[in-house]
Design an enzyme around this catalytic site. Structure first.
Site, PDB file in Angstrom:
ATOM      1  N   GLY A   1       1.873   2.724   7.435  1.00  0.00           N
ATOM      2  CA  GLY A   1       1.056   2.061   6.178  1.00  0.00           C
ATOM      3  C   GLY A   1       1.806   0.899   5.743  1.00  0.00           C
ATOM      4  O   GLY A   1       1.482  -0.108   5.377  1.00  0.00           O
ATOM      5  N   THR A   2       3.009   1.267   5.829  1.00  0.00           N
ATOM      6  CA  THR A   2       4.338   0.040   5.494  1.00  0.00           C
ATOM      7  C   THR A   2       3.874  -1.220   6.330  1.00  0.00           C
ATOM      8  O   THR A   2       3.915  -2.201   5.489  1.00  0.00           O
ATOM      9  CB  THR A   2       5.532   0.708   5.491  1.00  0.00           C
TER      10      THR A   2
ATOM     11  N   CYS B   1       9.594   8.288  -1.250  1.00  0.00           N
ATOM     12  CA  CYS B   1      10.786   7.163  -0.583  1.00  0.00           C
ATOM     13  C   CYS B   1      11.949   7.048  -1.793  1.00  0.00           C
ATOM     14  O   CYS B   1      12.810   6.368  -1.613  1.00  0.00           O
ATOM     15  CB  CYS B   1      10.370   5.927  -0.104  1.00  0.00           C
TER      16      CYS B   1
ATOM     17  N   THR C   1       4.195  -3.049  22.863  1.00  0.00           N
ATOM     18  CA  THR C   1       3.577  -2.010  23.661  1.00  0.00           C
ATOM     19  C   THR C   1       3.028  -0.901  22.790  1.00  0.00           C
ATOM     20  O   THR C   1       3.449  -0.697  21.857  1.00  0.00           O
ATOM     21  CB  THR C   1       4.181  -1.666  24.752  1.00  0.00           C
TER      22      THR C   1
HETATM   23  N1  PLP Z   1       1.068   2.701   0.597  1.00  0.00           N
HETATM   24  C1  PLP Z   1       1.012   3.882  -0.172  1.00  0.00           C
HETATM   25  C2  PLP Z   1       0.007   4.026  -1.303  1.00  0.00           C
HETATM   26  C3  PLP Z   1       1.653   5.175   0.195  1.00  0.00           C
HETATM   27  O1  PLP Z   1       1.457   6.147  -0.517  1.00  0.00           O
HETATM   28  C4  PLP Z   1       2.542   4.992   1.157  1.00  0.00           C
HETATM   29  C5  PLP Z   1       3.251   6.061   1.600  1.00  0.00           C
HETATM   30  O2  PLP Z   1       3.620   6.977   0.825  1.00  0.00           O
HETATM   31  C6  PLP Z   1       2.690   3.751   1.924  1.00  0.00           C
HETATM   32  C7  PLP Z   1       1.840   2.691   1.638  1.00  0.00           C
HETATM   33  C8  PLP Z   1       3.559   3.766   3.249  1.00  0.00           C
HETATM   34  O3  PLP Z   1       2.968   4.330   4.128  1.00  0.00           O
HETATM   35  P1  PLP Z   1       3.728   4.795   5.575  1.00  0.00           P
HETATM   36  O4  PLP Z   1       4.535   5.967   4.961  1.00  0.00           O
HETATM   37  O5  PLP Z   1       2.954   5.239   6.559  1.00  0.00           O
HETATM   38  O6  PLP Z   1       4.627   3.800   5.740  1.00  0.00           O
END
Ligand code: PLP
Length: 393
Positions: free
Chosen positions: A71-72, A325, A237
């Site tokens: 997601g990041t 985090c 990849t």
């Molecule tokens: N965006 C939101 C709203 C999230 O809650 C998170 C993860 O907690 C992320 C982005 C980041 O996702 P990832 O852990 O897959 O990097």
């Protein structure tokens, strides 16, 4: 009894997901860019996974899905990719004060590169009002980035309303749907978004995979340079097994979404009612209705969050303080701060996030032990009797 109430941080992978992935970790190990049969087999699996994700999002074109590592990364690609591509229009970006660090810190890096960022405020219940967004827009606004639901409080933002606004003004609109995809209906057309981030490990899929939806025609510059994978939008990849796992996890979540939401909502409400009625000086953070069905964020006056988390962990219960985090560092939550909470008065906040494995017996167990845990921590801190004037319900 070990009780996991931290599903907004991550979820366990479903056995069906591992089953779907297994062949691509073993015999079908090909590189999707090779033209021999191993490669073609991998490519086929990758394209099928892309189709599944596109269809789960109601996207018309499967090429609108870009697989990334998390997601990041999806948030980084969305913001940097769109901001740089639209810099001819302007360098002003609109976001909110309560975004995940994946967006906040990406914005910070863009600020260092000459972009200007407006961080919109939320109200005391964590809500963002569409009017606030409208008033922030300028002729040089090139992108808006907002989360669909907040990871700490579960509060849901009015994405469809903002999507409408963004479209009227021709501004690129990114939604971070990492906490909603698989839990709420997420349709890229009904929400009116140009870019949308999602992640595998929040939906009982594997870690190390995410996806970014990119509306056809949206101008983007790549962040990762290398080969022509993902049509030049994300070099490297492809992780076939993880993409297959993400697709399987998405299918399973979408199938059970409505029933599962009702089930966890009733457990969450039972937990929340129990806590607020049994523990004096406990207060919910976030709007009661407009939030994810699985999330409850509660402040406990006179008790600090680290002690609460560690004491619960000793009892076998996993909960979080704010975002995963930042737990471990003692920084106050920027989300609760933006909602006007003051930890020195309101106390430490815990996030309870329920999931597919959560049972009634687990909720009852937490309700049995939490009052004693809170009382013990308050006593140790010398504040076993919260000031009546500061007692919330
Ligand atoms: N965006 C939101 C709203 C999230 O809650 C998170 C993860 O907690 C992320 C982005 C980041 O996702 P990832 O852990 O897959 O990097």
């Amino acid at each position: 009894m070990r009780i996991y109430l931290d599903h907004n941080a991550t979820t366990p992978m479903r056995p069906e997901v591992l089953e779907a992935m297994r062949p691509y970790l073993e015999a079908r190990f090909g590189n999707a860019n090779s033209i021999h049969s191993w490669g073609r087999e991998a490519k086929r699996a990758l394209e099928e996974a892309r189709e599944v994700i596109a269809s789960a999002l109601g996207a018309r074109d499967k090429e609108s899905i870009v697989f990334v590592s998390s997601g990041t990364e999806a948030d980084n690609l969305a913001l940097k990719g769109a901001a740089w591509a639209a810099r001819g229009r302007g360098r002003h970006i609109v976001t909110s004060a309560v975004e995940h660090h994946a967006v906040i810190n990406t914005c910070r890096s863009l600020e260092e590169q000459g972009f200007e960022v407006t961080h919109l405020p939320v109200d005391g219940e964590g809500l963002l009002h569409p009017d606030t967004v409208m008033r922030s827009l300028r002729t040089d606004t090139s992108a808006i980035s907002l989360m669909h639901a907040n990871n700490e409080t579960g509060v849901i933002f009015p994405i469809a309303e903002v999507g409408h606004l963004a479209r009227q003004r021709g501004i690129v609109f990114h939604a971070d749907a990492v906490q909603t995809f698989g839990r709420l209906p997420v349709g890229v057309e009904s929400l009116g978004v140009d870019l949308l981030s999602l992640s595998g490990h929040k939906i009982y899929g594997p870690k190390g995979i995410g996806a970014l939806y990119v509306r056809p025609g949206t101008k983007m510059v790549p962040c990762m340079h290398g080969g022509q994978q993902e049509r030049g939008r994300r070099a490297g990849t492809e992780n076939i097994a993880a993409a297959v796992g993400l697709a399987r996890a998405a299918e399973l979540c979408v199938e059970s979404m409505q029933l599962e939401a009702e089930r966890v909502r009733s457990l969450r409400d039972r937990l929340e009612r129990g806590i607020l009625s049994r523990i004096e000086g406990a207060r919910r953070n976030g709007h009661r209705e407009r939030r994810l069905a699985n999330t409850s964020n509660i402040s406990f006056q006179g008790a600090d969050e680290e002690s609460l988390i560690l004491a619960l962990d000793l009892e076998g219960v996993a909960v979080a303080a704010g975002a995963a985090c930042t737990s471990g560092s003692l920084e106050p939550s920027h989300v609760l701060e933006a909602m006007g909470r003051r930890p020195e008065i309101d106390g430490g906040a815990l996030r309870f996030s329920l999931g597919a494995g959560t049972t009634e017996a687990e909720i009852e167990r937490v309700l049995d032990l939490l009052p004693t845990v809170v009382e013990r921590i308050r006593a140790a801190a010398g504040s076993s009797h919260p000031e009546p004037a500061l007692t919330y319900r």
